[in-house]
Design a protein around this motif. Structure first.
Motif, PDB file in Angstrom:
ATOM      1  N   ALA A 203     -16.490  31.586   2.059  1.00  0.00           N
ATOM      2  CA  ALA A 203     -15.057  31.089   2.626  1.00  0.00           C
ATOM      3  C   ALA A 203     -15.234  30.147   3.447  1.00  0.00           C
ATOM      4  CB  ALA A 203     -14.225  32.491   2.798  1.00  0.00           C
ATOM      5  N   PHE A 204     -15.959  30.877   4.603  1.00  0.00           N
ATOM      6  CA  PHE A 204     -16.155  29.791   5.845  1.00  0.00           C
ATOM      7  C   PHE A 204     -16.949  28.512   5.701  1.00  0.00           C
ATOM      8  CE2 PHE A 204     -15.211  34.072   7.868  1.00  0.00           C
ATOM      9  CZ  PHE A 204     -14.216  33.656   8.725  1.00  0.00           C
ATOM     10  N   GLU A 205     -17.693  28.425   4.837  1.00  0.00           N
ATOM     11  CA  GLU A 205     -18.293  27.343   4.149  1.00  0.00           C
ATOM     12  C   GLU A 205     -17.187  26.264   3.916  1.00  0.00           C
ATOM     13  OE1 GLU A 205     -21.516  25.319   1.064  1.00  0.00           O
ATOM     14  OE2 GLU A 205     -21.258  27.560   1.395  1.00  0.00           O
ATOM     15  N   LEU A 206     -16.110  26.743   3.093  1.00  0.00           N
ATOM     16  CA  LEU A 206     -14.965  25.960   2.699  1.00  0.00           C
ATOM     17  C   LEU A 206     -14.330  25.633   3.947  1.00  0.00           C
ATOM     18  CD1 LEU A 206     -12.893  26.523  -0.440  1.00  0.00           C
ATOM     19  CD2 LEU A 206     -11.878  25.891   1.665  1.00  0.00           C
ATOM     20  N   LEU A 207     -14.035  26.467   4.933  1.00  0.00           N
ATOM     21  CA  LEU A 207     -13.247  26.312   6.178  1.00  0.00           C
ATOM     22  C   LEU A 207     -13.816  25.255   6.939  1.00  0.00           C
ATOM     23  CD1 LEU A 207     -11.827  29.793   6.956  1.00  0.00           C
ATOM     24  CD2 LEU A 207     -10.426  27.827   5.768  1.00  0.00           C
ATOM     25  N   ASP A 208     -15.310  25.190   6.812  1.00  0.00           N
ATOM     26  CA  ASP A 208     -16.077  24.262   7.779  1.00  0.00           C
ATOM     27  C   ASP A 208     -16.344  22.972   7.121  1.00  0.00           C
ATOM     28  OD1 ASP A 208     -16.081  26.090   9.856  1.00  0.00           O
ATOM     29  OD2 ASP A 208     -17.941  27.024   9.096  1.00  0.00           O
ATOM     30  N   ALA A 209     -15.610  22.844   5.958  1.00  0.00           N
ATOM     31  CA  ALA A 209     -16.250  21.378   5.282  1.00  0.00           C
ATOM     32  C   ALA A 209     -15.277  20.178   5.867  1.00  0.00           C
ATOM     33  CB  ALA A 209     -15.629  21.528   3.735  1.00  0.00           C
ATOM     34  N   PRO A 210     -15.818  19.181   6.084  1.00  0.00           N
ATOM     35  CA  PRO A 210     -15.371  17.927   6.619  1.00  0.00           C
ATOM     36  C   PRO A 210     -13.907  17.647   5.861  1.00  0.00           C
ATOM     37  CG  PRO A 210     -17.819  17.497   6.075  1.00  0.00           C
ATOM     38  CD  PRO A 210     -17.438  18.705   5.496  1.00  0.00           C
ATOM     39  N   GLU A 211     -13.010  17.351   7.046  1.00  0.00           N
ATOM     40  CA  GLU A 211     -11.851  17.095   6.392  1.00  0.00           C
ATOM     41  C   GLU A 211     -11.454  15.697   6.190  1.00  0.00           C
ATOM     42  OE1 GLU A 211      -8.971  18.950   8.980  1.00  0.00           O
ATOM     43  OE2 GLU A 211      -9.634  20.902   8.817  1.00  0.00           O
ATOM     44  N   GLN A 212     -10.420  15.164   5.588  1.00  0.00           N
ATOM     45  CA  GLN A 212      -9.948  13.945   5.547  1.00  0.00           C
ATOM     46  C   GLN A 212      -9.319  13.459   6.818  1.00  0.00           C
ATOM     47  OE1 GLN A 212      -6.863  13.700   2.669  1.00  0.00           O
ATOM     48  NE2 GLN A 212      -5.250  14.917   3.943  1.00  0.00           N
ATOM     49  N   ARG A 213      -9.613  12.260   7.202  1.00  0.00           N
ATOM     50  CA  ARG A 213      -9.259  11.563   8.489  1.00  0.00           C
ATOM     51  C   ARG A 213      -7.738  11.872   8.850  1.00  0.00           C
ATOM     52  NH1 ARG A 213      -9.889   5.328   8.861  1.00  0.00           N
ATOM     53  NH2 ARG A 213     -11.852   5.866   8.252  1.00  0.00           N
ATOM     54  N   PRO A 214      -7.654  12.629  10.096  1.00  0.00           N
ATOM     55  CA  PRO A 214      -6.252  13.199  10.336  1.00  0.00           C
ATOM     56  C   PRO A 214      -5.239  11.793  10.541  1.00  0.00           C
ATOM     57  CG  PRO A 214      -7.799  13.084  12.291  1.00  0.00           C
ATOM     58  CD  PRO A 214      -8.541  12.832  11.216  1.00  0.00           C
ATOM     59  N   ASP A 215      -4.194  12.325  10.112  1.00  0.00           N
ATOM     60  CA  ASP A 215      -3.111  11.291  10.134  1.00  0.00           C
ATOM     61  C   ASP A 215      -2.600  10.992  11.741  1.00  0.00           C
ATOM     62  OD1 ASP A 215      -2.335  10.667   7.761  1.00  0.00           O
ATOM     63  OD2 ASP A 215      -0.971  12.474   7.620  1.00  0.00           O
ATOM     64  N   THR A 216      -2.665   9.897  12.076  1.00  0.00           N
ATOM     65  CA  THR A 216      -2.423   9.399  13.411  1.00  0.00           C
ATOM     66  C   THR A 216      -0.953   8.255  13.381  1.00  0.00           C
ATOM     67  OG1 THR A 216      -4.087   7.476  13.227  1.00  0.00           O
ATOM     68  CG2 THR A 216      -4.568   9.465  14.354  1.00  0.00           C
ATOM     69  N   PRO A 217       0.028   8.752  12.796  1.00  0.00           N
ATOM     70  CA  PRO A 217       1.177   7.834  12.614  1.00  0.00           C
ATOM     71  C   PRO A 217       1.614   6.878  13.880  1.00  0.00           C
ATOM     72  CG  PRO A 217       1.887   9.945  12.411  1.00  0.00           C
ATOM     73  CD  PRO A 217       0.501   9.980  12.586  1.00  0.00           C
ATOM     74  N   ARG A 218       1.429   5.728  13.658  1.00  0.00           N
ATOM     75  CA  ARG A 218       2.091   4.641  14.958  1.00  0.00           C
ATOM     76  C   ARG A 218       3.214   3.745  14.575  1.00  0.00           C
ATOM     77  NH1 ARG A 218      -3.658   4.885  15.193  1.00  0.00           N
ATOM     78  NH2 ARG A 218      -3.640   2.722  14.224  1.00  0.00           N
ATOM     79  N   ALA A 219       3.517   4.250  13.227  1.00  0.00           N
ATOM     80  CA  ALA A 219       4.422   3.207  12.570  1.00  0.00           C
ATOM     81  C   ALA A 219       5.573   4.111  11.486  1.00  0.00           C
ATOM     82  CB  ALA A 219       3.926   2.234  11.933  1.00  0.00           C
ATOM     83  N   ARG A 220       6.615   3.682  11.231  1.00  0.00           N
ATOM     84  CA  ARG A 220       7.397   4.030  10.197  1.00  0.00           C
ATOM     85  C   ARG A 220       7.746   3.231   9.361  1.00  0.00           C
ATOM     86  NH1 ARG A 220       9.936   8.873  11.141  1.00  0.00           N
ATOM     87  NH2 ARG A 220      10.589   8.787   9.092  1.00  0.00           N
ATOM     88  N   LEU A 221       8.131   3.405   7.959  1.00  0.00           N
ATOM     89  CA  LEU A 221       8.540   2.485   7.021  1.00  0.00           C
ATOM     90  C   LEU A 221      10.189   2.722   6.941  1.00  0.00           C
ATOM     91  CD1 LEU A 221       6.133   3.594   3.817  1.00  0.00           C
ATOM     92  CD2 LEU A 221       6.084   1.500   5.254  1.00  0.00           C
ATOM     93  N   PRO A 222      10.776   1.512   6.593  1.00  0.00           N
ATOM     94  CA  PRO A 222      12.175   1.631   6.485  1.00  0.00           C
ATOM     95  C   PRO A 222      12.732   2.476   5.607  1.00  0.00           C
ATOM     96  CG  PRO A 222      11.257  -0.467   5.729  1.00  0.00           C
ATOM     97  CD  PRO A 222      10.171   0.190   6.490  1.00  0.00           C
ATOM     98  N   HIS A 223      13.771   2.756   5.515  1.00  0.00           N
ATOM     99  CA  HIS A 223      14.267   3.922   4.443  1.00  0.00           C
ATOM    100  C   HIS A 223      14.100   3.341   2.963  1.00  0.00           C
ATOM    101  CE1 HIS A 223      16.838   6.775   2.313  1.00  0.00           C
ATOM    102  NE2 HIS A 223      17.517   5.591   1.856  1.00  0.00           N
ATOM    103  N   ARG A 224      14.050   2.108   2.753  1.00  0.00           N
ATOM    104  CA  ARG A 224      13.910   1.534   1.504  1.00  0.00           C
ATOM    105  C   ARG A 224      12.765   0.387   1.657  1.00  0.00           C
ATOM    106  NH1 ARG A 224      13.886   3.264  -3.655  1.00  0.00           N
ATOM    107  NH2 ARG A 224      13.612   1.606  -5.322  1.00  0.00           N
ATOM    108  N   PRO A 225      11.609   0.603   1.440  1.00  0.00           N
ATOM    109  CA  PRO A 225      10.387  -0.411   1.678  1.00  0.00           C
ATOM    110  C   PRO A 225      10.786  -1.461   0.575  1.00  0.00           C
ATOM    111  CG  PRO A 225       9.428   1.833   1.818  1.00  0.00           C
ATOM    112  CD  PRO A 225      10.832   1.845   1.426  1.00  0.00           C
ATOM    113  N   ARG A 226      10.303  -2.596   1.112  1.00  0.00           N
ATOM    114  CA  ARG A 226      10.219  -3.950   0.303  1.00  0.00           C
ATOM    115  C   ARG A 226       9.311  -3.670  -0.734  1.00  0.00           C
ATOM    116  NH1 ARG A 226       8.778  -8.095   3.282  1.00  0.00           N
ATOM    117  NH2 ARG A 226       9.335  -9.292   1.625  1.00  0.00           N
TER     118      ARG A 226
END
Length: 589
Positions: free
Chosen positions: A300-323
């Motif tokens: 179980a801890f082997e699963l918990l220690d598995a490399p995760e996907q790159r964490p989100d670092t949101p620095r921008a937002r999309l408009p309500h209806r993207p083009r």
């Protein structure tokens, strides 16, 4: 008594008279008692003693109940938190982590291994605490009686620990192998059951049974070896305890003979030594459960220690209806470092355009979609949506703007209405019904006895493959995304339904950017731009008519779908002449 004792005699006189009468045993018993001749039984004192014993038993019962309640709370909370941590971790793992593992093995870690940890804690935690406290109390009493004998008794601890450590290390490896084999066996069973129709269709029951027997035998060997090796800890510790017991008896006898200890003190110490060995034997008896639980916890801890996907670092937002303006700029990607797949790819999809991606199997078509949705991270370059690098957006916001219809239609256990509403959970029944009509789901649902309340099992076996695909298309209709991804979305429907769905999807693609991955080229003739991919590169791009006129890779792919099959190795290939038009009036290539 042989003769009566005169009234008013004190205890010493009673003892003397008894000895004079030859009642030595009785005299010794009377001398050890708090006896006042002539007074009789002190019922008040006896009542107080009985009341004290009852109170002690009541307190012991309450403490045992509290112990069970606390143990249950602690163990259940630990297991609850462990399950929650594993579930949360699974959502943070990259898609590549799942690609390299059997689904059954992952399920085994989440279910069997955590259940085994719970069992080990419930069976061992209480005894472990009791044994440790008992050993500590007995050691104190042993030093009170004789510190020399206590040191002799304590010599058994390092010897027992050494034997248990050597055996336990071997047993631990076997327990780890046992649960790894359990995961492999569960993975095979899951594959066999989910693909049982294919297994029967190809007559592979014996081969699947043979694989099952091999993995079952591997599990049997590992489990038997783990239980046997772990079971030898108890006899080894008992043997060491017996040696300690003999040493204490011999040394105690010598000290009694020399007058350094009384016989009573040695007798008490021997009893303490036997009580000292009992909790150690209990600990050894718990070795199987403890080591099995530790092995499961490691998985179980082997699963918990598995490399995760790159964490989100949101620095921008999309408009309500993207083009929906998508650009791939010098994008490079590979699943394996030494096997590059996509290199320096440039691509632009303008808002409201339909981009079709075609090419042979393994050309990288679906990979483009995976990169757009950040299922995998780029090795180089960048992808932008409306000019914003998608790595600057949160994955949730990015994927909320994209609707997907995949080749493998995924439905969960629930009603048809609930499966469609999965595209937008706050949708009303009227909106669900409108999406179902647009995707031509309403045609077959009306014929079902329960209609939209028909319950679909987890595998979706009670509806056809084409009907499952239509439900997923209706789900995409309901989501109303800015970007639409269709990965072989009509591969499981019949030709007539495909034409209807194409009309519905044409309406769905209006005013939104669409990526269509298709093998049947007749379904993407009306795309604004067609990309032809080979080995991760775009070798041709343009509209349908222009690519056919160019006579390149796209024209060859198009002709191959209408070319007559080759009769044999020596038969001449069909001429690469004009392909049969799929609709009246279509120009032949």
């Amino acid at each position: 008594m042989a003769r009566s004792v005169p009234a008013g005699a004190d205890r010493a006189e009673v003892v003397e008279r008894l000895r004079a009468q030859g009642e030595d045993n009785l005299a010794a018993m009377v001398s050890a008692m708090e006896l006042v001749p002539g007074r009789g039984i002190d019922f008040a004192a006896l009542g107080r003693l009985i009341a004290l014993v009852l109170v002690l038993y009541l307190v012991a019962s309450v403490l045992q109940w509290a112990q069970g309640w606390l143990l249950n709370r602690v163990v259940m909370r630990v297991v609850h938190d462990l399950r929650a941590a594993v579930e949360d971790k699974l959502h943070r793992l990259p898609l590549g982590w799942f690609d390299g593992r059997q689904r059954g093995d992952v399920l085994s870690r989440v279910t069997n291994d955590i259940d085994n940890v719970q069992t080990a804690l419930q069976q061992s935690f209480t005894q472990l605490v009791q044994s440790v406290l008992t050993v500590a109390g007995i050691v104190v009493m042993m030093f009170v009686v004789s510190w020399q004998l206590a040191l002799v008794a304590l010599l058994a601890l390092p010897l027992s620990a050494l034997g248990a450590g050597l055996i336990g290390a071997r047993a631990q490896r076997l327990f780890t192998e046992q649960w790894r084999a359990t995961g492999a066996l569960n993975g095979h069973i899951e594959e066999s059951f989910s693909g049982h129709e294919l297994v029967k269709a190809f007559g592979r029951e014996e081969q699947m049974a043979q694989v099952f027997d091999e993995r079952n035998e591997a599990l049997h060997r590992a489990a038997s070896g783990a239980q046997f090796v772990s079971g030898t800890i108890l006899p080894v510790m008992q043997f060491v305890s017996y040696l300690s017991y003999v040493a204490i008896a011999v040394l105690g006898g010598l000290r009694v003979a020399s007058g350094q200890l009384t016989l009573g003190a040695v007798t008490a110490f021997i009893q303490y030594s036997r009580e000292f060995a009992q909790p150690l034997s209990q600990l050894a008896g718990m070795a199987n459960a403890l080591q099995s639980g530790v092995a499961s916890a490691e998985r179980a801890f082997e699963l918990l220690d598995a490399p995760e996907q790159r964490p989100d670092t949101p620095r921008a937002r999309l408009p309500h209806r993207p083009r929906g303006h998508v650009r791939f700029e010098r994008v490079s990607f590979s699943y394996a470092p030494d096997e590059p797949l996509i290199q320096d790819l440039d691509l632009e999809a303008r808002p409201g355009r339909t981009v079709a991606v075609v090419g042979p199997t393994g050309a990288g078509k679906t990979t483009l979609v995976n990169l757009l949705l950040r299922f995998y991270e780029l090795d180089g370059g960048r992808i932008t949506l409306d000019g914003t690098d998608i790595t600057e957006l949160s994955r949730a916001e990015l994927r909320a703007a994209v609707g997907m219809v995949l080749q493998d239609a995924w439905l969960f256990g629930g009603t048809i209405r609930e499966n469609i509403r999965y595209g937008r959970l706050d949708a009303t029944d009227e909106e669900v019904l409108a999406a179902a009509r647009a995707a031509y789901v309403d045609r077959f649902v009306r014929a079902l006895p329960a209609g939209y309340d028909t319950v679909i099992d987890e595998e979706g076996d009670n509806v056809s493959a084409g009907e499952r695909q239509l439900i997923t298309i209706a789900r995409a209709f309901l989501a109303d995304p800015s970007l639409l991804v269709l990965d072989e979305a009509t591969s499981s429907v019949d030709t007539r339904t495909e034409l209807l769905v194409q009309e519905a999807m044409a309406a769905l693609r209006t005013d939104r950017t669409s990526f269509v991955i298709a093998h049947r080229l007749s379904t993407i003739r009306d795309a604004d731009i067609i990309l032809v991919m080979e080995d991760g590169r775009i070798v041709e791009q343009g509209p349908h008519e222009r690519l056919l006129a160019a006579g390149g890779a796209y024209a060859e792919l198009y002709r191959s779908q209408f070319r007559a099959p080759v009769a044999g190795d020596d038969a001449p290939a069909a001429p690469a002449g004009p392909a049969l038009p799929t609709t009246p009036g279509e120009p032949a290539p």
